[in-house]
Design a protein around this motif. Structure first.
Motif, mmCIF file in Angstrom:
data_model
loop_
_atom_site.group_PDB
_atom_site.id
_atom_site.type_symbol
_atom_site.label_atom_id
_atom_site.label_comp_id
_atom_site.label_asym_id
_atom_site.label_seq_id
_atom_site.Cartn_x
_atom_site.Cartn_y
_atom_site.Cartn_z
ATOM 1 N N LEU A 72 28.970 -39.896 -50.560
ATOM 2 C CA LEU A 72 29.945 -40.485 -49.640
ATOM 3 C C LEU A 72 30.875 -39.421 -49.070
ATOM 4 N N HIS A 73 31.310 -38.501 -49.919
ATOM 5 C CA HIS A 73 32.171 -37.420 -49.442
ATOM 6 C C HIS A 73 31.445 -36.562 -48.416
ATOM 7 N N ARG A 74 30.213 -36.162 -48.717
ATOM 8 C CA ARG A 74 29.453 -35.303 -47.799
ATOM 9 C C ARG A 74 29.200 -36.007 -46.463
ATOM 10 N N CYS A 75 29.176 -37.351 -46.488
ATOM 11 C CA CYS A 75 28.951 -38.133 -45.272
ATOM 12 C C CYS A 75 30.244 -38.476 -44.544
ATOM 13 N N GLY A 76 31.360 -37.961 -45.027
ATOM 14 C CA GLY A 76 32.625 -38.139 -44.322
ATOM 15 C C GLY A 76 33.408 -39.381 -44.670
ATOM 16 N N VAL A 77 33.044 -40.084 -45.733
ATOM 17 C CA VAL A 77 33.826 -41.244 -46.143
ATOM 18 C C VAL A 77 35.127 -40.731 -46.748
ATOM 19 N N ALA A 78 36.228 -41.198 -46.223
ATOM 20 C CA ALA A 78 37.539 -40.712 -46.654
ATOM 21 C C ALA A 78 37.945 -41.303 -47.995
ATOM 22 N N GLY A 79 38.698 -40.512 -48.754
ATOM 23 C CA GLY A 79 39.346 -41.012 -49.951
ATOM 24 C C GLY A 79 38.480 -41.261 -51.167
ATOM 25 N N ALA A 105 28.935 -32.240 -40.920
ATOM 26 C CA ALA A 105 29.073 -32.873 -39.599
ATOM 27 C C ALA A 105 27.827 -33.690 -39.233
ATOM 28 N N GLU A 106 26.656 -33.164 -39.525
ATOM 29 C CA GLU A 106 25.418 -33.874 -39.184
ATOM 30 C C GLU A 106 25.279 -35.167 -39.979
ATOM 31 N N LEU A 107 25.713 -35.144 -41.234
ATOM 32 C CA LEU A 107 25.664 -36.364 -42.048
ATOM 33 C C LEU A 107 26.721 -37.358 -41.573
ATOM 34 N N GLU A 108 27.872 -36.852 -41.170
ATOM 35 C CA GLU A 108 28.903 -37.732 -40.618
ATOM 36 C C GLU A 108 28.388 -38.438 -39.367
ATOM 37 N N GLU A 109 27.710 -37.697 -38.511
ATOM 38 C CA GLU A 109 27.133 -38.287 -37.294
ATOM 39 C C GLU A 109 26.064 -39.305 -37.637
ATOM 40 N N ALA A 110 25.288 -39.022 -38.682
ATOM 41 C CA ALA A 110 24.217 -39.933 -39.082
ATOM 42 C C ALA A 110 24.751 -41.282 -39.536
ATOM 43 N N VAL A 111 25.917 -41.295 -40.180
ATOM 44 C CA VAL A 111 26.472 -42.559 -40.681
ATOM 45 C C VAL A 111 27.528 -43.139 -39.759
ATOM 46 N N VAL A 157 17.760 -43.254 -43.513
ATOM 47 C CA VAL A 157 16.941 -42.328 -44.301
ATOM 48 C C VAL A 157 16.344 -41.257 -43.397
ATOM 49 N N GLU A 158 15.818 -41.669 -42.249
ATOM 50 C CA GLU A 158 15.227 -40.707 -41.310
ATOM 51 C C GLU A 158 16.274 -39.727 -40.782
ATOM 52 N N ARG A 159 17.496 -40.208 -40.605
ATOM 53 C CA ARG A 159 18.554 -39.327 -40.118
ATOM 54 C C ARG A 159 19.052 -38.388 -41.211
ATOM 55 N N PHE A 160 18.907 -38.791 -42.477
ATOM 56 C CA PHE A 160 19.311 -37.945 -43.604
ATOM 57 C C PHE A 160 18.274 -36.876 -43.944
ATOM 58 N N GLU A 161 17.007 -37.158 -43.702
ATOM 59 C CA GLU A 161 15.935 -36.253 -44.138
ATOM 60 C C GLU A 161 16.094 -34.803 -43.670
ATOM 61 N N PRO A 162 16.467 -34.539 -42.421
ATOM 62 C CA PRO A 162 16.624 -33.131 -42.029
ATOM 63 C C PRO A 162 17.761 -32.406 -42.764
ATOM 64 N N HIS A 163 18.634 -33.164 -43.408
ATOM 65 C CA HIS A 163 19.789 -32.580 -44.079
ATOM 66 C C HIS A 163 19.729 -32.832 -45.585
ATOM 67 N N ALA A 164 18.540 -33.014 -46.103
ATOM 68 C CA ALA A 164 18.357 -33.328 -47.526
ATOM 69 C C ALA A 164 18.948 -32.259 -48.434
ATOM 70 N N ASP A 165 18.925 -31.011 -47.993
ATOM 71 C CA ASP A 165 19.488 -29.930 -48.820
ATOM 72 C C ASP A 165 21.000 -30.045 -48.995
ATOM 73 N N ASP A 166 21.659 -30.759 -48.090
ATOM 74 C CA ASP A 166 23.108 -30.934 -48.175
ATOM 75 C C ASP A 166 23.504 -32.140 -49.031
ATOM 76 N N LEU A 167 22.512 -32.912 -49.464
ATOM 77 C CA LEU A 167 22.773 -34.107 -50.259
ATOM 78 C C LEU A 167 22.517 -33.837 -51.740
ATOM 79 N N PRO A 168 23.294 -34.462 -52.614
ATOM 80 C CA PRO A 168 23.089 -34.262 -54.047
ATOM 81 C C PRO A 168 21.985 -35.150 -54.648
ATOM 82 N N CYS A 169 21.252 -35.877 -53.793
ATOM 83 C CA CYS A 169 20.165 -36.744 -54.252
ATOM 84 C C CYS A 169 19.173 -36.897 -53.107
#
Length: 171
Positions: free
Chosen positions: A80-87, A136-142, A32-44
């Motif tokens: 999941l897509h925005r975080c780089g989960v494939a497929g 990329a930042e969300l991919e790194e976070a997860v 959650v802390e790693r997602f917070e700076p990129h909250a605008d890139d998340l749909p929730c």
């Protein structure tokens, strides 16, 4: 000389300590802390996104992950897509080509929808995925959260998508 002869006279004088599995966590803070700076890139919210990602990495479906996060399955798939989960796309590779033709103006939406054999919701999700890159930042976070099996299972489904009658129904 047999094993019994070799082992004769050997006795255990100490106990082995169970040290558990060695883990390395080079992340700073919770997901959650790693997602917070990129909250605008998340749909929730970052909290819901973290729950969806953490739940999905345990092998649960996108729908069940969404339910646990308190968000719609469509939103969980977008996270999941925005975080780089494939497929996460519900379309087969050939259907994605048709979608790209529609996005490029080569087909009407009605024709593209018919050719992909997708539902309105599947078509909408696939359109989102085709028009939004992973972050990329969300991919790194997860990065430490996702197991190789998570993406490998999804990649296998993606490759076999053409052989299935309804690739959107596969989890």
């Amino acid at each position: 000389m047999g094993l019994a002869d070799i082992a004769e006279g050997i006795e255990v004088t100490s106990e082995q300590r169970d040290r558990g599995l060695a883990t390395v966590d080079d992340t700073d803070g919770s997901l959650v802390e790693r997602f917070e700076p990129h909250a605008d890139d998340l749909p929730c919210t970052p909290e819901a996104a973290a729950t969806a990602v953490e739940t999905h990495t345990t092998g649960t479906s996108v729908g069940e992950s969404a339910e646990r996060a308190g968000i719609a399955p469509m939103t969980a798939a977008k996270v999941l897509h925005r975080c780089g989960v494939a497929g996460v796309t519900p379309l087969s590779p050939m259907a994605r080509d048709v979608l790209r033709d529609w996005l490029g103006g080569e087909l009407s939406r009605t024709d593209a929808l018919a050719l992909t054999d997708a539902t309105e919701a599947e078509f909408a999700l696939a359109t989102y995925i085709e028009t939004h890159e992973s972050v990329a930042e969300l991919e790194e976070a997860v990065e430490g959260t996702l197991s190789p099996e998570t993406n490998a299972t999804v990649a296998k489904r993606d490759v076999l998508g053409e052989t299935m009658s309804n690739p959107g129904s596969v989890r």
